[in-house]
Structures are given as C-alpha cells and as structure tokens.
Design a protein around this motif. Structure first.
Motif, PDB file in Angstrom:
ATOM      1  N   CYS A 131       0.845  -1.198   0.000  1.00 49.82           N
ATOM      2  CA  CYS A 131       0.000   0.000   0.000  1.00 49.82           C
ATOM      3  C   CYS A 131       0.884   1.254   0.000  1.00 49.82           C
ATOM      4  N   SER A 176       0.951   3.601   2.005  1.00 45.69           N
ATOM      5  CA  SER A 176       1.408   3.933   3.362  1.00 45.69           C
ATOM      6  C   SER A 176       2.717   3.243   3.726  1.00 45.69           C
ATOM      7  N   ALA A 183       2.581  -0.015   4.254  1.00 42.67           N
ATOM      8  CA  ALA A 183       2.078  -1.285   4.810  1.00 42.67           C
ATOM      9  C   ALA A 183       1.795  -2.280   3.688  1.00 42.67           C
ATOM     10  N   SER A 195      -1.216  -5.261   2.702  1.00 43.60           N
ATOM     11  CA  SER A 195      -2.557  -5.741   3.063  1.00 43.60           C
ATOM     12  C   SER A 195      -2.566  -7.263   3.019  1.00 43.60           C
ATOM     13  N   ASP A 235      -7.079  -3.191   2.835  1.00 46.23           N
ATOM     14  CA  ASP A 235      -6.339  -2.160   3.567  1.00 46.23           C
ATOM     15  C   ASP A 235      -5.064  -2.724   4.194  1.00 46.23           C
ATOM     16  N   GLY A 236      -4.058  -1.898   4.292  1.00 49.17           N
ATOM     17  CA  GLY A 236      -2.799  -2.319   4.916  1.00 49.17           C
ATOM     18  C   GLY A 236      -2.955  -2.519   6.419  1.00 49.17           C
ATOM     19  N   HIS A 237      -2.147  -3.383   6.995  1.00 45.72           N
ATOM     20  CA  HIS A 237      -2.216  -3.671   8.430  1.00 45.72           C
ATOM     21  C   HIS A 237      -0.876  -4.244   8.856  1.00 45.72           C
ATOM     22  N   THR A 283       1.881  -6.852   7.150  1.00 43.47           N
ATOM     23  CA  THR A 283       3.201  -6.284   6.859  1.00 43.47           C
ATOM     24  C   THR A 283       4.259  -7.260   7.353  1.00 43.47           C
ATOM     25  N   TYR A 339       6.019   3.322   8.222  1.00 46.19           N
ATOM     26  CA  TYR A 339       4.648   2.902   8.528  1.00 46.19           C
ATOM     27  C   TYR A 339       4.582   2.331   9.947  1.00 46.19           C
ATOM     28  N   LEU A 365       2.780   3.698  13.906  1.00 43.76           N
ATOM     29  CA  LEU A 365       1.724   2.974  14.633  1.00 43.76           C
ATOM     30  C   LEU A 365       1.923   3.007  16.141  1.00 43.76           C
ATOM     31  N   ASP A 407      -3.395  -0.521  12.605  1.00 43.01           N
ATOM     32  CA  ASP A 407      -3.477   0.253  11.365  1.00 43.01           C
ATOM     33  C   ASP A 407      -3.979   1.646  11.725  1.00 43.01           C
ATOM     34  N   GLU A 408      -4.361   2.423  10.739  1.00 46.88           N
ATOM     35  CA  GLU A 408      -4.749   3.802  11.055  1.00 46.88           C
ATOM     36  C   GLU A 408      -6.077   3.897  11.787  1.00 46.88           C
TER      37      GLU A 408
END
Ligand code: GRG
Length: 336
Positions: free
Chosen positions: A82, A84, A86, A88, A94-96, A100, A124, A128, A138-139
């Motif tokens: 991603c 960011s 990260a 997914s 979505d990245g997490h 990662t 990234y 966190l 994640d965000e």
C-alpha cells in the motif's frame, strides 16, 4: 532433562506424512475456485507465510516451489503493498501491521529482502506506536499486544528495531501481565496462549524477558496440556493443534518445553494429520487446513521431531537458517 526421542514412540517418529503435507499445501494455493479461497482473501499473505514456512521447515521448499512459482508469489506480495508502506492481507484490501509482518516473512523465506522498500515499511510501523508504548494495528486505532509483536518482529527482521521506543513497548506489555503470569491483548485482558506468544516473543526481541515471571507463566503454560495430549489456549477450552505453537514457542523461549509431556503432544499432532491427502486439522478427524498444518509442523519442529528437518525459531517463527541469512542469532544459539 529427557529429550523428545525418549518420550515419543517409534511409530510417532515414522508417521509424519511429509510429502503428503507438502502436496496439500501446494494444492491449497492452486485451488482458487473454492469458497474457502474467497473467504480467506483478506488474510492471504498470512496464508502464504504459513504454507511457505511449513514447506521450508519440512526442508522441501526448493523441491516444491520452482523459480516461476517463487516469482508468482513474490509478485502477489508486491501487489499487496500500500502507499502507506504497509502490506494488506490480499490485493485491494487495507494495509495492516499483521500482513506487513507476513510480507516481510515471505520475502525472508524466499531470500528476497532486497525487494523491500525498507524506509517506507519502517516509517509505517513507526507511525503505529502510541505515546504509552503500545501499537495500533493500522490507522483505525485498534490496540492489541499482537500488533506490538508484529511491529517489533518486522523491524528486527529489517534490522531497524532502534527506530521505535522498544523500552516503552516492553513496559506496555508488562501492563498486560496478569496474576496468573500470562498476558492478554490489552491491560486487564484475560490471559490467552496466543497473546502469551506475542508478549513473550516481543519481550525476547526487546531483550526484556525480566518482565516475565518464568516459573508462574511456565506453570500456566504447562497447565494447557489436556488428557488427550493436545494443548488448549486457556482453562476449560478444547485442545487445538495451533496451540502446539502458541504454547510451546513461549515455553521454548523460557527454556521449559520439558514441563509438558512432549511425546503425548507429538502423538496428538500426528493423530490430526490426514496421511493420505495431507494436511493437519485442529483436532483428530476434522478437516485439515494450511493454518493448522503449519502450526502442527512448527510445534513438531520445536520438539525436535526428526522428520521436520529445519529447526524453527520460537521468537520469529522462521527457520533458523533464514534468520542466519539475515544475521540474526537464533534463540537456540542464544540460550545454549
Ligand atoms: C509470526 C506466528 C506468527 C504470528 C504473528 C497474529 C500473531 C502474530 C499472533 C496471533 C496470536 C493469537 C492471538 C493466536 C490465537 C489464535 C486463536 C486460536 C484464537 C481463538 O481463540 P478463542 O479463545 O478459541 O476464541 P479457543 O481455542 O479458546 O476456543
């Protein structure tokens, strides 16, 4: 201290169906039209890590994955990257931090760390960490000790652990410690063997195992073994092959695997395998899947089962040989 060899029967030694498990894993990655494949899309990177790491631990990664397959997997991992920094769990998700770490582990297993944009991953993960030392995943802000482990493990594998406040991270984990010696997901959360692995693993990476009460936690972990030989994740629950990893890895880090009956555990894991079609399930006679296949094999590796040729590291959940390539000393070498 007796070795596993003293504890398991010859039958147990002879009966790990290595080739069948390797085919099961390779075929599972090929069957894209199943419902299970669709349901697990969001965590595909972890699935790839479990499968590839199981093959590497059984010593047949090269035999089962040719150069084309390796490239196919690595380009899929790259497609999960991603903006960011990260990764997914599956392309388009979505990245997490969970995925990662899986991405970094897959790159490590395929000796392809040079394909990682280290700065963006590190930035990234750094972003966190919260003021109290904890990590969100994640965000969106969920905090869990699993994410602390993933953050510290990712950074250590990238040789960039110093980029976060490791002391604060370990102090936060200490706040998640319970009266029984175990750890929960957040302060006050019930002790659970999965969280115990993440907390003990993170404290091992952060060099703060002094926060652990080894005897108290060792006792709680040993109590996870039930009559049939398998381990559960917390009191009064059913045994499940995956706890062969979550419990035994923590006992391994504490140097206490002999506190359980390893022969009985090995026999329980072997009873959960499908010797014909391959794969290991959570409990005898259930359907096998790649998750339980990996954690069953990883558990057998921690116990020195001779059919699992690569010793797996209890802290990073990667074969010792992979850690050595990264210049990281395996836990077994540090303790001996
Ligand atoms: C590199 C191996 C590795 C892991 C990365 C994601 C992560 C870090 C660790 C997960 C640790 C964890 C919490 C594992 C537990 C998984 C599990 C079986 C949960 C189910 O728990 P319950 O309590 O089920 O719902 P039981 O077994 O008690 O019925």
């Amino acid at each position: 201290m007796s070795s596993l060899a003293d504890e398991v029967t010859t039958i147990a030694f002879e009966s790990l169906a290595v080739d069948a498990h390797a085919s099961f894993i390779v075929n599972a990655s090929a069957s894209e039209d199943t419902l299970e494949h669709a349901f697990t899309e969001h965590l595909r990177l972890s699935g790839i890590y479990w499968g590839v790491c199981a093959l590497a631990t059984m010593g047949n990664l090269r035999k089962t994955m040719d150069a084309d397959k390796r490239e196919e997997i690595l380009s899929y991992v790259a497609s999960c990257r991603c903006e960011s920094g990260a990764y997914s769990g599956g392309a388009g998700h979505d990245g997490h931090v969970l995925y990662t770490l899986s991405a970094v582990q897959i790159y490590a297993l395929f000796d392809a760390m040079d394909r990682i944009d280290r700065d963006s991953v590190v930035n990234y993960v750094k972003g966190l960490q919260l003021a109290d030392g904890s990590f969100q995943g994640d965000e969106w802000g969920e905090v869990d000790t699993r994410f602390t482990y993933c953050a510290l493990s990712t950074l250590r594998l990238l040789d960039r652990l110093h980029e976060v406040d490791v002391e604060a991270a370990c102090a936060y984990i200490n706040k998640c410690k319970n009266f029984d010696g175990g750890f929960g997901a957040t302060p006050g959360g019930e002790s659970h063997a999965g969280q115990v692995f993440t907390c003990v693993g993170a404290l091992a990476i952060g060099n703060r195992l002094d926060y652990v009460d080894g005897d108290l936690l060792g006792w709680w972990l040993a109590e996870r073994q039930v009559k049939v030989g398998g381990l559960n994740g917390r009191p009064e629950k059913l045994p499940d092959v995956c706890y062969s990893w979550w419990v035994l890895s923590a006992l391994s880090i504490l140097g206490k695997t002999h506190w359980i009956d390893r022969g009985a555990l090995a026999r329980f894991i072997l009873r959960c395998q499908d010797e014909t079609s391959g794969g290991i399930s959570d409990r005898p006679d259930d359907e096998p899947d790649v998750y339980h296949t990996f954690f069953g094999i990883a558990g057998l590796s921690l116990m020195g089962h001779p059919a699992v040729v690569e010793p797996i590291d209890p802290v990073f959940a990667l074969p010792n040989s992979v850690l050595k390539q990264l210049g990281i000393e395996p836990w077994s070498a540090r303790k001996c």
